[in-house]
Design a protein around this motif. Sequence first.
Motif, PDB file in Angstrom:
ATOM      1  N   ARG A 133      -7.825   1.581   8.205  1.00  0.00           N
ATOM      2  CA  ARG A 133      -7.416   0.937   6.955  1.00  0.00           C
ATOM      3  C   ARG A 133      -6.833   1.923   5.956  1.00  0.00           C
ATOM      4  O   ARG A 133      -6.128   1.540   5.022  1.00  0.00           O
ATOM      5  N   LEU A 134      -7.097   3.224   6.161  1.00  0.00           N
ATOM      6  CA  LEU A 134      -6.569   4.236   5.241  1.00  0.00           C
ATOM      7  C   LEU A 134      -5.045   4.271   5.241  1.00  0.00           C
ATOM      8  O   LEU A 134      -4.419   4.540   4.226  1.00  0.00           O
ATOM      9  N   PHE A 135      -4.424   3.961   6.383  1.00  0.00           N
ATOM     10  CA  PHE A 135      -2.968   4.094   6.511  1.00  0.00           C
ATOM     11  C   PHE A 135      -2.198   3.239   5.512  1.00  0.00           C
ATOM     12  O   PHE A 135      -1.194   3.669   4.958  1.00  0.00           O
ATOM     13  N   ALA A 136      -2.665   2.008   5.313  1.00  0.00           N
ATOM     14  CA  ALA A 136      -1.937   1.112   4.412  1.00  0.00           C
ATOM     15  C   ALA A 136      -2.627   1.003   3.057  1.00  0.00           C
ATOM     16  O   ALA A 136      -2.296   0.142   2.260  1.00  0.00           O
ATOM     17  N   SER A 137      -3.585   1.906   2.792  1.00  0.00           N
ATOM     18  CA  SER A 137      -4.350   1.794   1.553  1.00  0.00           C
ATOM     19  C   SER A 137      -3.516   2.180   0.339  1.00  0.00           C
ATOM     20  O   SER A 137      -3.835   1.806  -0.778  1.00  0.00           O
ATOM     21  N   GLY A 138      -2.462   2.968   0.561  1.00  0.00           N
ATOM     22  CA  GLY A 138      -1.672   3.449  -0.572  1.00  0.00           C
ATOM     23  C   GLY A 138      -2.417   4.501  -1.382  1.00  0.00           C
ATOM     24  O   GLY A 138      -2.016   4.835  -2.485  1.00  0.00           O
ATOM     25  N   ASP A 139      -3.480   5.024  -0.840  1.00  0.00           N
ATOM     26  CA  ASP A 139      -4.293   6.009  -1.552  1.00  0.00           C
ATOM     27  C   ASP A 139      -3.667   7.397  -1.401  1.00  0.00           C
ATOM     28  O   ASP A 139      -3.641   7.961  -0.312  1.00  0.00           O
ATOM     29  N   LEU A 140      -3.166   7.929  -2.518  1.00  0.00           N
ATOM     30  CA  LEU A 140      -2.457   9.212  -2.456  1.00  0.00           C
ATOM     31  C   LEU A 140      -3.367  10.362  -2.030  1.00  0.00           C
ATOM     32  O   LEU A 140      -2.914  11.320  -1.419  1.00  0.00           O
ATOM     33  N   ARG A 141      -4.650  10.241  -2.318  1.00  0.00           N
ATOM     34  CA  ARG A 141      -5.570  11.316  -1.898  1.00  0.00           C
ATOM     35  C   ARG A 141      -5.577  11.431  -0.376  1.00  0.00           C
ATOM     36  O   ARG A 141      -5.698  12.512   0.183  1.00  0.00           O
ATOM     37  N   PHE A 142      -5.418  10.283   0.280  1.00  0.00           N
ATOM     38  CA  PHE A 142      -5.333  10.290   1.746  1.00  0.00           C
ATOM     39  C   PHE A 142      -3.954  10.785   2.202  1.00  0.00           C
ATOM     40  O   PHE A 142      -3.852  11.720   3.000  1.00  0.00           O
TER      41      PHE A 142
END
Length: 342
Positions: free
Chosen positions: A329-338
């Motif tokens: 789910r991290l891939f499409a999270s849009g979380d810049l930290r990731f």
Amino acid sequence: MADPEQTISQLHASALGQLELADTIEAVEAVRVDALGRKGKLNEISKEFGKLTPGERKHIGKLLNTVKQDLEARLEARKAALETVALDARLASEWIDLTTPAPGVRPGHLHPVTQVQRELEELFVSLGFAVLDGPEVESEYYNFDALNIPADHPARDMQDTFWLKDGRLLRTHTSPVQVRGLEMLGPPLKMIAPGRVFRNEEVDPSHEHTFYQLEGMMVDRDVSVAHLIYFMKTLLSAIFHREVTVRLRPGFFPFVEPGFELDIQCLICGGTGCPVCKQSGWVELLPCGLVHPSVLRYGGVDPEEWSGFAFGLGLTRLAMMRYAIDDIRLFASGDLRFLKQF
Ligand code: DAH
């Protein structure tokens, strides 16, 4: 009463002196109150008028008025000047130079899945493969029928496929590009089709409703499992930057015959068994097989004359393995930290 004329001109002069020093609007107001206010110094003088003769009263009254008017005008002028200064200061401090060059392009980079995709595209292009695109909104025909997937196949189920009202669907895999590619380009054909696919999944750390695959197919005369293994080993060595040991197990997919699950020997433990390979020494990575004669026929190709292999690589899954990402789910999270880590 001392000489009122003299008192007035003294008050006038002192008020002007104070005004000279007043450098804020509040200070100007204080001078006004002190000189002209109801209890101000000039009004004090009017109280003494009773002691004057009518002639003096007229003369002094006139003088007082002139002085008051003069002071009033100067106070106003001083106030206006200070207001202008304040406004100028504010304008200067809030001024933005729109012609200043921007601080430069903010450094960004490709998404980790795109990076893996581009790398594989480059590899396959170097091996003579074409990179094809297919629609994400696909027909039932290309997604299922033309791939020899019968109407009662579970993949067509409401739980797995996002159906559109008009009977089309969001493609559940990149395999439809096999038949589209054959129709468009004909044999011999070497192609890959990377892209986004969709499944009506319960989302959890290893399942997403949207993910990426890379389809591959080679159709030529006398293509065999040996070709398949050669290309898959080349592909995997390039991905993992080392020689990999592979094994084939039988696997069922309606559009290949025979169909395989291609496993790689676990790169973490070298095959002795560890948590990543669930102690088996092998990791399942790549479903593949020889293209089913029916699929060739759907693509307008004579299976007596031509044969081929095909494979479906999970790009998202591959990126997870390459970067040791444990939650899809991290891939499409849009979380810049990731995202900034890649
Ligand atoms: N389309 C299959 C899926 O999404 C994967 C697949 C299996 C593709 C075998 C192939 C193949 O080309 O030969 O589950």
